[in-house]
Design a protein around this motif. Structure first.
Motif, short mmCIF file in Angstrom:
data_model
loop_
_atom_site.label_atom_id
_atom_site.label_comp_id
_atom_site.label_asym_id
_atom_site.label_seq_id
_atom_site.Cartn_x
_atom_site.Cartn_y
_atom_site.Cartn_z
N THR A 98 -3.72 -10.96 6.65
CA THR A 98 -2.96 -11.70 5.65
C THR A 98 -3.74 -11.81 4.35
O THR A 98 -4.97 -11.76 4.34
CB THR A 98 -2.63 -13.12 6.14
N GLU A 107 -1.90 -16.61 11.25
CA GLU A 107 -2.16 -15.31 11.87
C GLU A 107 -3.10 -15.43 13.06
O GLU A 107 -2.90 -14.78 14.10
CB GLU A 107 -2.74 -14.34 10.84
N GLU A 157 3.66 -16.11 1.31
CA GLU A 157 2.71 -15.56 2.28
C GLU A 157 2.99 -16.06 3.70
O GLU A 157 2.88 -15.31 4.66
CB GLU A 157 1.28 -15.88 1.87
N TYR A 158 3.36 -17.35 3.82
CA TYR A 158 3.70 -17.87 5.15
C TYR A 158 4.93 -17.17 5.70
O TYR A 158 5.02 -16.87 6.90
CB TYR A 158 3.94 -19.38 5.10
N THR A 164 0.41 -23.43 12.11
CA THR A 164 -0.02 -23.30 10.72
C THR A 164 -1.15 -24.24 10.32
O THR A 164 -1.73 -24.08 9.25
CB THR A 164 1.16 -23.52 9.76
N TRP A 223 6.13 -11.17 10.31
CA TRP A 223 5.21 -10.27 11.00
C TRP A 223 4.98 -10.75 12.42
O TRP A 223 4.93 -9.94 13.37
CB TRP A 223 3.87 -10.23 10.23
N CYS A 273 3.97 -13.81 7.01
CA CYS A 273 3.27 -13.93 8.29
C CYS A 273 4.24 -14.30 9.41
O CYS A 273 4.13 -13.80 10.53
CB CYS A 273 2.17 -15.00 8.15
#
Length: 236
Positions: free
Chosen positions: A175, A185, A223-224, A157, A230, A227
């Protein structure tokens, strides 16, 4: 391969730290490089400072990001305007990781790595300052992701990444442009593409030299997490 590097510095009202960052970069890096200072808004207080610095240093390029607001698009604008095949993305207030730049570049140029991440969590790397909750969540996310996936990078990250330009040109960042989520990502895609990936320890000190943080806990965590999930899906 010749040691050459394009350094992409996204800025957001970084008048206090930009001058120091540029001067330290130019005094410590002894190989061919350019520094792309990428801004979103015409009224950013970094711009007058950047223009003054251009009178002192001929390796500075001021880039207006017109692709969309946020670091994700600033990176794209920087890469689009870069002249070298090796790209470093870093935050303008991250002074201490400068000491790790040449080691990262040597891994790419001499050892043919495709993607090198800085790490705050292994081999002497440290993260100092900033939000305690943000620090805790970052450690948990990185540790658990690596344990589950066996990914060799311990700090996916962090926004301090170096890579070959042709890697970036092969992928699409999907993202949302929230903070530095795109760096997560990038790391996942480099790993899933079976590229040669590595990492270099660094010391990160959050907001040591002022400036304006864009950190917003709720938005960033959401959002993290997206991700993270995903990435697990992509790997398994």
């Amino acid at each position: 391969m010749k040691k050459q590097l394009s350094i992409v510095l996204p800025v957001y009202n970084e008048k206090e730290s930009l001058s120091l960052m540029i001067k330290i970069l130019n005094s410590t890096l002894d190989f061919e490089n350019e520094i792309l200072i990428v801004y979103d808004n015409e009224d950013d207080n970094s711009i007058p400072e950047a223009k003054k610095l251009q009178n002192q240093f001929d390796n500075l390029v001021l880039v207006h990001n017109k692709l969309g607001k946020g670091v994700k698009y600033a990176l794209q604008a920087g890469v689009n305007n870069s002249k070298y095949d090796n790209i470093l993305i870093t935050a303008v207030d991250e002074i201490f990781p400068i000491l790790s730049i040449e080691k990262m570049l040597n891994m790419i140029v001499k050892n043919n790595y495709d993607f090198v991440s800085g790490t705050r969590y292994k081999n002497g790397g440290k993260r100092l300052g900033g939000s305690l909750l943000g620090h805790f969540l970052s450690r948990i996310a990185n540790k658990s992701f690596c344990l589950i996936t066996k990914c060799p990078m311990s700090d996916l990250t962090t926004g301090i990444k170096m890579f070959k330009k042709n890697f970036y040109q092969k992928i699409e960042i999907s993202t949302n442009p929230i903070g530095w989520v795109f760096a997560f990502e990038l790391s996942i895609k480099a790993y899933t593409m079976n590229l040669k990936v590595g990492e270099v320890p660094l010391i990160s000190v959050d907001r040591l030299f002022g400036g304006e943080s864009t950190f917003r806990l709720g938005k960033w965590v959401k959002e993290y997490l997206k991700c993270y999930l995903w990435g697990l899906k992509q790997i398994f």
